[in-house]
Write an enzyme that holds these catalytic residues in place. Sequence first.
Site: not given
Length: 403
Positions: A298, A328-329, A356
């Site tokens: 979220r 890995c970002e 959610y």
Amino acid sequence: MQANELLALAEQFGSPLYVYDAGKIQSQYNRLSNAFSNVKNLRINFAAKSLTNISILKLIKKLGGNLDTVSLQEVQLGLHAGFAPQDIIYTPNGVSLEEIEEVAKLGAQINIDNLSILEQFGAKHPNTPVCIRLNPHIMAGGNSKISVGHIDSKFGISIHQLPHILRIVQNTKMHINGLHMHTGSDILDIGVFLQAAEILFDCAKNFKELSFLDFGSGFKVPYKADDIETNIEELGVELGERFNQFCKEYGKDLTLAFEPGKFLVSESGSFLAKVNVVKQTTSTVFASIDSGFNHLIRPMFYGATHHIENISNPDGKERFYSVVGYICETDTFASNKKIAEIKEGDILCFRNAGAYCFSMSSNYNSRFKPAEVLWHNGEAKLIRQRETFDDILRNQIAVDIEL
């Protein structure tokens, strides 16, 4: 839940970990029910998509709730949890006629949101009761990604297409037993909600066999101390009185339905993660945890805020941290936030993690999904086991290709 209780659960079940407080879910359910105590027939349909764990669904049923679903699979989960078919409403978007027919066979209440499927379903199944989802063309909700009642939304049938709806109903002789709308999430101005309700009342006058009106949900919950939220009690008084007045005009006691998800379970949830690394750069102190947006998307997806506490050092001196994950970002939960001093190995708690959060988790980077725990009367019950490598491989088929 208190920091010491959550810390003990992290030690018992490991991290990352989702924890849900059953008492908070019950208090939220009772709050909504009490707010509309002036309405003779109230139906609370829990939005299953917000948290589909079977144990949570069973808890909602025990509280007296019904179920709002958006897929065949959620309907099946509801039946598995013990809901009767007539206690489930099915409101899909953009699905095939075949899926809707499968749900109809199971006996759930069908809710259709487009003219094409309405006409096709009505022609084939005129005796099956159907609810119609209308788009009131009202912009509501604090985030463009979760505001669904505006004119450019893909959801619902435009109120300006009401004559077309009536022609389809007349031509197919289908049975319309409900009308539905949903304007979006994080609604603060109850005046906007009441405005949309008037539109629904006006449309309802055209249908003579209604048994319920579903006003959706989208109630805002507080995400931090002193945060603002939807005034449910005021909405209950004003909408309840107007609904009762409409029922007299309609000549029948209808059921007033809501489909809360976030309102019922968001505040009940805590997400616990361990700090792997504290990393100082030239301008930032990063606290890297053993999780990422594969478990809690979220903040990255919606820009949502989850209050973060260091439950290992709740009374420590506050410092500024950027809390990041191991994906890995770019994977940032919070930037430059004040948190009690963090050391490697500490457990951080993300509040408002009931809705959610787990339901939108994934196996991105081939990471395991976390365990889930239900806290009730001072006792913790494991309601989902942490995944293992066998779960990652379960549905894969290894094929050797000769080159």
